[in-house]
Design a protein around this motif. Sequence first.
Motif, PDB file in Angstrom:
ATOM      1  N   THR A 105       0.774  -1.114  -0.131  1.00  0.00           N
ATOM      2  CA  THR A 105       0.076   0.157   0.146  1.00  0.00           C
ATOM      3  C   THR A 105       0.958   1.229  -0.021  1.00  0.00           C
ATOM      4  N   LEU A 106       0.520   2.112  -1.051  1.00  0.00           N
ATOM      5  CA  LEU A 106       1.519   3.391  -1.104  1.00  0.00           C
ATOM      6  C   LEU A 106       0.573   4.559  -0.842  1.00  0.00           C
ATOM      7  N   TYR A 107       1.137   5.580   0.189  1.00  0.00           N
ATOM      8  CA  TYR A 107       0.232   6.550   0.191  1.00  0.00           C
ATOM      9  C   TYR A 107       0.769   7.755  -0.927  1.00  0.00           C
ATOM     10  N   VAL A 108      -0.492   7.679  -1.783  1.00  0.00           N
ATOM     11  CA  VAL A 108      -0.234   8.738  -3.128  1.00  0.00           C
ATOM     12  C   VAL A 108      -0.524  10.067  -2.938  1.00  0.00           C
ATOM     13  N   PHE A 109      -1.673  10.101  -2.412  1.00  0.00           N
ATOM     14  CA  PHE A 109      -2.351  11.443  -2.248  1.00  0.00           C
ATOM     15  C   PHE A 109      -3.167  11.545  -1.075  1.00  0.00           C
ATOM     16  N   SER A 110      -2.865  12.390  -0.120  1.00  0.00           N
ATOM     17  CA  SER A 110      -3.983  12.474   1.211  1.00  0.00           C
ATOM     18  C   SER A 110      -5.111  13.480   1.004  1.00  0.00           C
ATOM     19  N   THR A 111      -6.137  13.412   1.622  1.00  0.00           N
ATOM     20  CA  THR A 111      -7.047  14.410   2.039  1.00  0.00           C
ATOM     21  C   THR A 111      -6.479  15.712   2.119  1.00  0.00           C
ATOM     22  N   GLU A 112      -5.186  15.676   2.885  1.00  0.00           N
ATOM     23  CA  GLU A 112      -4.780  17.149   3.297  1.00  0.00           C
ATOM     24  C   GLU A 112      -4.012  17.700   1.927  1.00  0.00           C
ATOM     25  N   ASN A 113      -3.596  16.789   1.211  1.00  0.00           N
ATOM     26  CA  ASN A 113      -2.809  17.357   0.102  1.00  0.00           C
ATOM     27  C   ASN A 113      -3.434  18.295  -0.893  1.00  0.00           C
ATOM     28  N   LYS A 130       1.786  -8.546 -16.840  1.00  0.00           N
ATOM     29  CA  LYS A 130       3.015  -9.273 -17.043  1.00  0.00           C
ATOM     30  C   LYS A 130       3.284  -9.963 -15.667  1.00  0.00           C
ATOM     31  N   ASN A 131       3.305  -9.052 -14.770  1.00  0.00           N
ATOM     32  CA  ASN A 131       3.908  -9.866 -13.408  1.00  0.00           C
ATOM     33  C   ASN A 131       2.922 -10.301 -12.454  1.00  0.00           C
ATOM     34  N   ASN A 132       1.734 -10.421 -12.914  1.00  0.00           N
ATOM     35  CA  ASN A 132       0.418 -10.889 -12.324  1.00  0.00           C
ATOM     36  C   ASN A 132       0.087  -9.938 -11.011  1.00  0.00           C
ATOM     37  N   ILE A 133       0.259  -8.523 -11.249  1.00  0.00           N
ATOM     38  CA  ILE A 133       0.004  -7.675  -9.963  1.00  0.00           C
ATOM     39  C   ILE A 133      -1.223  -7.019 -10.364  1.00  0.00           C
ATOM     40  N   ARG A 134      -1.962  -6.938  -9.023  1.00  0.00           N
ATOM     41  CA  ARG A 134      -3.326  -6.533  -9.203  1.00  0.00           C
ATOM     42  C   ARG A 134      -3.327  -5.029  -8.510  1.00  0.00           C
ATOM     43  N   VAL A 135      -4.166  -4.108  -9.333  1.00  0.00           N
ATOM     44  CA  VAL A 135      -3.940  -2.699  -8.693  1.00  0.00           C
ATOM     45  C   VAL A 135      -5.431  -2.675  -8.156  1.00  0.00           C
ATOM     46  N   SER A 136      -5.533  -1.960  -6.859  1.00  0.00           N
ATOM     47  CA  SER A 136      -6.710  -1.556  -6.068  1.00  0.00           C
ATOM     48  C   SER A 136      -6.355  -0.315  -5.437  1.00  0.00           C
ATOM     49  N   VAL A 137      -7.502   0.400  -5.026  1.00  0.00           N
ATOM     50  CA  VAL A 137      -7.248   1.640  -4.501  1.00  0.00           C
ATOM     51  C   VAL A 137      -8.111   1.858  -3.099  1.00  0.00           C
ATOM     52  N   THR A 138      -7.632   2.615  -2.167  1.00  0.00           N
ATOM     53  CA  THR A 138      -8.345   2.970  -0.889  1.00  0.00           C
ATOM     54  C   THR A 138      -8.488   4.481  -0.666  1.00  0.00           C
ATOM     55  N   GLY A 139      -9.481   4.925  -0.549  1.00  0.00           N
ATOM     56  CA  GLY A 139      -9.718   6.308  -0.568  1.00  0.00           C
ATOM     57  C   GLY A 139     -10.775   6.699  -1.386  1.00  0.00           C
ATOM     58  N   ASN A 140     -11.399   7.942  -1.410  1.00  0.00           N
ATOM     59  CA  ASN A 140     -12.287   8.614  -2.127  1.00  0.00           C
ATOM     60  C   ASN A 140     -12.180   8.893  -3.447  1.00  0.00           C
ATOM     61  N   MET A 200      -5.443   6.961  -2.072  1.00  0.00           N
ATOM     62  CA  MET A 200      -5.545   8.204  -3.074  1.00  0.00           C
ATOM     63  C   MET A 200      -6.622   8.719  -2.671  1.00  0.00           C
ATOM     64  N   ASN A 201      -6.427  10.188  -2.463  1.00  0.00           N
ATOM     65  CA  ASN A 201      -7.309  10.975  -1.668  1.00  0.00           C
ATOM     66  C   ASN A 201      -7.913  10.258  -0.360  1.00  0.00           C
ATOM     67  N   TYR A 202      -6.847   9.896   0.124  1.00  0.00           N
ATOM     68  CA  TYR A 202      -7.149   9.008   1.756  1.00  0.00           C
ATOM     69  C   TYR A 202      -6.609  10.067   2.817  1.00  0.00           C
ATOM     70  N   GLY A 203      -7.409   9.788   3.860  1.00  0.00           N
ATOM     71  CA  GLY A 203      -7.265  10.337   5.260  1.00  0.00           C
ATOM     72  C   GLY A 203      -7.800   9.365   6.229  1.00  0.00           C
ATOM     73  N   GLY A 204      -6.912   9.192   7.420  1.00  0.00           N
ATOM     74  CA  GLY A 204      -7.575   8.261   8.388  1.00  0.00           C
ATOM     75  C   GLY A 204      -8.496   8.484   9.129  1.00  0.00           C
ATOM     76  N   GLN A 205      -8.316   9.747   9.407  1.00  0.00           N
ATOM     77  CA  GLN A 205      -9.432  10.381  10.408  1.00  0.00           C
ATOM     78  C   GLN A 205     -10.865  10.533   9.630  1.00  0.00           C
ATOM     79  N   VAL A 206     -10.643  11.005   8.259  1.00  0.00           N
ATOM     80  CA  VAL A 206     -12.174  10.901   7.356  1.00  0.00           C
ATOM     81  C   VAL A 206     -12.581   9.613   7.394  1.00  0.00           C
ATOM     82  N   GLU A 207     -11.615   8.733   7.179  1.00  0.00           N
ATOM     83  CA  GLU A 207     -12.049   7.244   6.914  1.00  0.00           C
ATOM     84  C   GLU A 207     -12.765   6.684   8.177  1.00  0.00           C
ATOM     85  N   ILE A 208     -12.332   6.958   9.523  1.00  0.00           N
ATOM     86  CA  ILE A 208     -12.887   6.596  10.951  1.00  0.00           C
ATOM     87  C   ILE A 208     -14.405   7.211  10.879  1.00  0.00           C
ATOM     88  N   VAL A 209     -14.344   8.316  10.574  1.00  0.00           N
ATOM     89  CA  VAL A 209     -15.552   9.204  10.976  1.00  0.00           C
ATOM     90  C   VAL A 209     -16.588   8.536   9.840  1.00  0.00           C
TER      91      VAL A 209
END
Length: 259
Positions: free
Chosen positions: A68-76, A104-114, A145-154
Amino acid sequence: MALFKTKENTVYDTTQLKIPEHIAIIMDGNGRWAKKRLMPRAAGHKAGMNTVKRIASAASDMGVKVLTLYVFSTENWSRPNDEVNFLMQLPIAFFNDFVPDLIKNNIRVSVTGNVDALPVATQDAVNRAIEETASGTGMVLNFAMNYGGQVEIVGATKKIAEEVAKGHLSPDDINSEVFSAALQTAHLGDLATPDLMIRTSGELRLSNFLPYQAAYAELYFTDVLWPDYSSDDLMAAIQSYTKRDRRFGGLNDESEKQA
């Protein structure tokens, strides 16, 4: 002898290592990397995108199940408009270039965030990458992506409260499993909680990244700026993780229990 070769042509022996099933990374230092080179911040973000490719390939080769890579936060969103606009364009270029390698490398993309709050072109690129890699059965490359932990918990709390108000759920039924299912990482199932959380660039904070899920994650901080981060740096973090004794609040052996 368990060996693997990364895309950087480095061969590692993983026989004595505990490979974390889920690694989460706060990719920090793109701006400082660019500033050191008298380049615009955008150049640092572009260089950081190339590091994502490098580390995703290395983690997959090592046997990591979720990265999981933190790409872009809600604060950004508070950053200058030019920088935000550039960051919104990066996923388009990234996926256009990297999806064939992911397949090719059998990797699946997913996203966490709004994702729905992102520009339409960015949404389209993300959703297309998810669709095109959906058959991958190897590592999950999960972008926060467009993720914030506090926003997620609320948000999870509101979702559960609505179920209670509708009579679909009793307050007595609310437990950690119910709460986890309401979080934005629910799509990761049993692998939603990171084993190892890494932050680059020398900063010593989690910056609102997976605060609920990372309650028992092993933390690893490095001074290396994200654009310079290599498979050797990832291996150093895993070697540190291997030496740690994860108790999850309990005791692991009889000698500790009797002490």
